[in-house]
Motif scaffolding. Structure first.
Motif, PDB file in Angstrom:
ATOM      1  N   ALA A  18       0.818  -1.425   0.067  1.00 56.00           N
ATOM      2  CA  ALA A  18      -0.068   0.111  -0.098  1.00 56.00           C
ATOM      3  C   ALA A  18       0.893   1.437  -0.092  1.00 56.00           C
ATOM      4  CB  ALA A  18      -0.912  -0.315   1.046  1.00 56.00           C
ATOM      5  N   ASN A  19       2.241   1.237   0.469  1.00 52.79           N
ATOM      6  CA  ASN A  19       2.875   2.291   0.503  1.00 52.79           C
ATOM      7  C   ASN A  19       3.544   2.738  -0.780  1.00 52.79           C
ATOM      8  OD1 ASN A  19       4.419   4.443   1.908  1.00 52.79           O
ATOM      9  ND2 ASN A  19       6.130   2.997   2.338  1.00 52.79           N
ATOM     10  N   SER A  21       3.326   0.299  -3.809  1.00 58.70           N
ATOM     11  CA  SER A  21       2.801  -0.312  -5.020  1.00 58.70           C
ATOM     12  C   SER A  21       3.684  -1.452  -5.839  1.00 58.70           C
ATOM     13  CB  SER A  21       2.320   0.921  -5.838  1.00 58.70           C
ATOM     14  OG  SER A  21       1.303   1.825  -5.335  1.00 58.70           O
ATOM     15  N   LYS A  79      -1.669  -2.051   5.353  1.00 62.15           N
ATOM     16  CA  LYS A  79      -0.348  -2.111   4.672  1.00 62.15           C
ATOM     17  C   LYS A  79      -0.253  -2.792   3.366  1.00 62.15           C
ATOM     18  CE  LYS A  79       1.734  -0.681   8.286  1.00 62.15           C
ATOM     19  NZ  LYS A  79       2.577   0.341   8.495  1.00 62.15           N
ATOM     20  N   ARG A  81      -2.895  -3.715  -0.260  1.00 59.57           N
ATOM     21  CA  ARG A  81      -3.988  -3.653  -1.125  1.00 59.57           C
ATOM     22  C   ARG A  81      -4.083  -4.671  -2.321  1.00 59.57           C
ATOM     23  NH1 ARG A  81      -3.091  -0.991  -5.806  1.00 59.57           N
ATOM     24  NH2 ARG A  81      -1.199  -0.057  -6.123  1.00 59.57           N
TER      25      ARG A  81
END
Length: 83
Positions: A18-19, A21, A79, A81
């Motif tokens: 999530a940070n 990609s 954290k 996706r």
């Protein structure tokens, strides 16, 4: 308790950090609910070195655990996706 089905579902999803990609896993997910845990035996393609940290930003996104006697990863909220 019953163990998860080894063959598992046919549908695969891509899991990203999530940070930054960065792709982390390609995983056979069953159902349409939220992504809370990931059984290690259902991971189709692994882009990480140790299954717990993002290879790009080194952020810890999961914790190793046993669920119903099977090795699994429990994701830290927010954290990862998936698509």
């Amino acid at each position: 308790m019953a163990k998860p089905n080894k063959k598992g579902p046919v549908r695969t999803i891509d899991i990203f950090c999530a940070n930054c990609s960065q792709p982390l896993f390609k995983y056979r997910k069953g159902g349409k609910g939220a992504l809370v845990k990931c059984f290690v035996e259902r991971i189709v393609k692994n882009h990480t070195r140790d299954n717990l940290h993002c290879p790009n930003c080194e952020q810890e996104f999961a914790r190793s655990t046993l669920i119903r006697g099977t090795p699994a990863l429990k994701f830290v909220g927010g954290k990862v996706r998936f698509k």
